[in-house]
Design a protein around this motif. Sequence first.
Motif, short mmCIF file in Angstrom:
data_model
loop_
_atom_site.label_atom_id
_atom_site.label_comp_id
_atom_site.label_asym_id
_atom_site.label_seq_id
_atom_site.Cartn_x
_atom_site.Cartn_y
_atom_site.Cartn_z
N SER A 32 0.70 -1.32 0.00
CA SER A 32 -0.04 0.00 -0.13
C SER A 32 1.09 1.15 0.00
N LEU A 87 -11.36 -0.72 -5.21
CA LEU A 87 -10.65 -1.97 -5.07
C LEU A 87 -11.20 -3.28 -5.52
N LYS A 90 -9.81 -5.89 -8.03
CA LYS A 90 -8.16 -5.67 -8.07
C LYS A 90 -7.78 -6.52 -7.14
N VAL A 91 -8.19 -6.75 -5.97
CA VAL A 91 -7.78 -7.31 -4.92
C VAL A 91 -8.09 -8.68 -4.94
#
Length: 164
Positions: A32, A87, A90-91
């Motif tokens: 991150s 997100l 994507k995660v």
Amino acid sequence: MSDPKTLPYRPCAGIMLVNAEGKVFVGQRNDSPLEAWQMPQGGIDPGEDAEAAALRELGEETGVMPDKVELIAEAPGAFVYDLPPELLGKVWKGKWRGQTQRWFLYRFLGTDADIDIATEHEEFRAWRWSDPADLPRLIVPFKKALYQQVLAAFAPHLGATPPR
């Protein structure tokens, strides 16, 4: 992308690790760009017990072995959070909409020398002991409510760590 409301939640286990001073272990995530600090946590493998997963993740993320910790409490039930829209997809290769987490409170029996975040699957770039009250401020915003729930669940046990 498929409708996120149809995606399942990822089963996960987390550990709140408290030292003799009543401070909580937090690591700064490698993946991150934000100042994102969190407690050790990770997925529960199929057929794996939640507490076994929590201890496995603790070792994988911090190098702390099970003989250096003592269970204080298990949070009742599971806590759930949804990924923010930016997100989703994507995660976790887009397989999950968020996580359902089981949390365990452990007393750390070791010394700081027993902590080694340079593990095989390095997840943290830094670590520190933090005041429990600071946790909701340190976590990524979409997990803030979850951390407040975890703190509330363990509140009767925090600040009551006996001196060693």
